[in-house]
Design an enzyme around this catalytic site. Structure first.
Site, PDB file in Angstrom:
ATOM      1  N   LYS A 257       1.544  -2.826   0.840  1.00  0.00           N
ATOM      2  CA  LYS A 257       2.339  -2.026   1.774  1.00  0.00           C
ATOM      3  C   LYS A 257       3.518  -2.865   2.216  1.00  0.00           C
ATOM      4  CE  LYS A 257       1.973   2.048   3.768  1.00  0.00           C
ATOM      5  NZ  LYS A 257       1.164   3.189   3.293  1.00  0.00           N
TER       6      LYS A 257
HETATM    7  N1  GLU Z   1       2.746   5.950   1.388  1.00  0.00           N
HETATM    8  C1  GLU Z   1       1.763   6.745   0.728  1.00  0.00           C
HETATM    9  C2  GLU Z   1       0.371   6.335   1.150  1.00  0.00           C
HETATM   10  O1  GLU Z   1       0.199   5.786   2.212  1.00  0.00           O
HETATM   11  C3  GLU Z   1       1.958   6.769  -0.775  1.00  0.00           C
HETATM   12  C4  GLU Z   1       1.849   5.436  -1.453  1.00  0.00           C
HETATM   13  C5  GLU Z   1       2.239   5.469  -2.911  1.00  0.00           C
HETATM   14  O2  GLU Z   1       2.538   6.518  -3.442  1.00  0.00           O
HETATM   15  O3  GLU Z   1       2.221   4.384  -3.514  1.00  0.00           O
HETATM   16  O4  GLU Z   1      -0.593   6.590   0.497  1.00  0.00           O
END
Ligand code: GLU
Length: 419
Positions: free
Chosen positions: A109
């Site tokens: 993240k």
């Molecule tokens: N931000 C989204 C999540 O928390 C998508 C992450 C992604 O597609 O890599 O799952």
């Protein structure tokens, strides 16, 4: 778990969930430490030029929690409360989410501490490009693949893809997902998280024997996830009676016209002032006496302070970490059916995976193929979690975490500890 920090962070919650999985799976404390500690963390300064000519330095992070099952994967958040602890929690949840869906990814993240509403589009472009160039050494289609999250959009991903491509000298669509369709994005990615939340609302209602037609629900958040989830729910006959955003909340017991509310929000930027509903206290949206509530904004909104007052029998977590550890214990004690974030909002990363595959193949799927595959994979994950929870007599969250952690641990064991 005791903590010597003055206030608990989302990462404390994430680690407590991992402890619970350890109690059930019985792995060693050393293995716990390995799974509780992100493999790699990068903190960067992001100096940017404001439109008035002044210089400002923002702070950004990228945390790669685990690589045992493949390259790291996870979104990038632009929000004022972003800090390293929050990003660590979100990265760990991505590892579990990807493993739960059987995706060949680890978890990551990123985030920038910024209130995007206070910056122009040109300034946000400079922030995104500089952030990308700072984390460039650790991202890439084989290393770590970012995506949108709270406060970022397709446009941010287009800037990221371009910045990365300019640096390596050729176009690399597979470096991130959630891109515009014209730049190698996938059909169905934009609405994928919302659609997945809806699949889980449907599954949870069915489990409790509640008819979808005429059921009632509320949604906290009217952004990428909440808005689409409310629309899918309303289309299926569920009366969405209250919706909130960061500015306030609206209520209509006959069911809010989601399309009309969407138009109002496009024009005014907020849900309040919508003529088809009355205003209400946003703090009460998740506490109304309805069949299902969908927190689809940010983490730690159901806590020891309000969990006792949640009346709905079903909570479907559209956001990441909306229920903190103490709040979760209360929901469980009160017999609530909580569809946990790593399952409920996994549609986003699932279709990100399809996008990554399409970007690398240069062969693009039609919408039907994307959404049929999404439904099949998510319902398989729901069934696995539901059956495991029933077998072990544990809540869905614990079952989902245990299944995911077991897969990550197994991958690690097969690869072995280097050197
Ligand atoms: N931000 C989204 C999540 O928390 C998508 C992450 C992604 O597609 O890599 O799952």
């Amino acid at each position: 778990m005791a903590t010597d920090k003055p206030t608990r962070t989302p990462f404390d919650d994430a680690k407590d969930q991992l402890r619970k999985a350890q109690e059930i799976l019985g792995f060693s404390d050393g293995q716990y430490e390995m799974l509780a500690t992100p493999r790699r963390e990068m903190a960067v300064a992001i100096p940017i030029r404001r439109d008035d000519g002044s210089t400002e330095v923002l702070h950004g992070y990228r945390v790669q929690h685990n690589f045992s099952r493949g390259p790291a994967k996870g979104g990038i958040r632009f929000a004022p409360q972003v800090d390293l602890e929050e990003v660590r929690a979100l990265a760990m949840w991505m590892s579990w989410k990807c493993a739960l869906l059987g995706l060949p990814y680890g978890g990551a993240k990123g985030g920038v501490t910024i209130d995007p509403s206070k910056y122009s589009q040109a300034e946000l472009e400079r922030v995104m490009r500089r952030y990308t160039s700072e984390i460039l050494p650790i991202i890439g289609p084989e290393k770590d693949i970012p995506a949108p999250d709270v406060g970022t959009s397709e446009q941010h991903m287009a800037w990221m893809m371009d910045t990365y491509s300019q640096s390596v000298g050729y176009t690399v669509p597979g470096v991130c997902t959630g891109k515009p369709v014209e730049l190698g994005g996938s059909l169905g990615r934009a609405e994928s998280t919302s659609l997945g939340v809806f699949f889980m609302v449907k599954a949870a209602l069915k489990k409790l024997g509640i008819n979808m037609e005429g059921a009632t629900g509320t949604v906290q958040g009217f952004g990428k996830v909440g808005r689409g989830a409310a629309a899918f729910m309303a289309r299926a006959g569920i009366k969405v009676v209250a919706i909130s955003d960061v500015y306030g909340a609206v209520r209509n017991d006959e069911g809010i016209d989601i399309e009309a509310l969407g138009k109002h929000v496009d024009e005014t930027g907020k849900v309040v002032g919508f003529s088809g509903a009355t205003e209400m206290d946003p703090a009460d949206v998740l506490l109304l006496d309805v069949d299902v509530v969908v927190p689809a904004a940010i983490e730690s909104v159901i806590t020891a302070a309000n969990a006792e007052k949640v009346k709905a029998p079903i909570v479907v977590e559209g956001a990441n970490g909306p229920t903190d550890f103490a709040g979760d214990a209360i929901l469980v004690k009160n017999g609530k059916l909580v569809v946990p974030d790593i399952l409920a909002n996994s549609g986003g990363v699932l279709v990100s995976y399809y996008e990554w595959v399409q970007s690398r193949d240069n062969f693009f799927w039609d919408l039907k193929r994307v959404q049929e595959n999404q439904e099949i994979r998510m319902m398989k994950a729901w069934k696995e979690v539901d059956e495991y929870a029933a077998k072990k007599q544990i809540p869905l969250r614990v079952a989902a975490t245990v299944l995911s952690v077991e897969r990550v641990l197994h991958a690690h064991q097969m690869r072995g500890l280097y050197p």
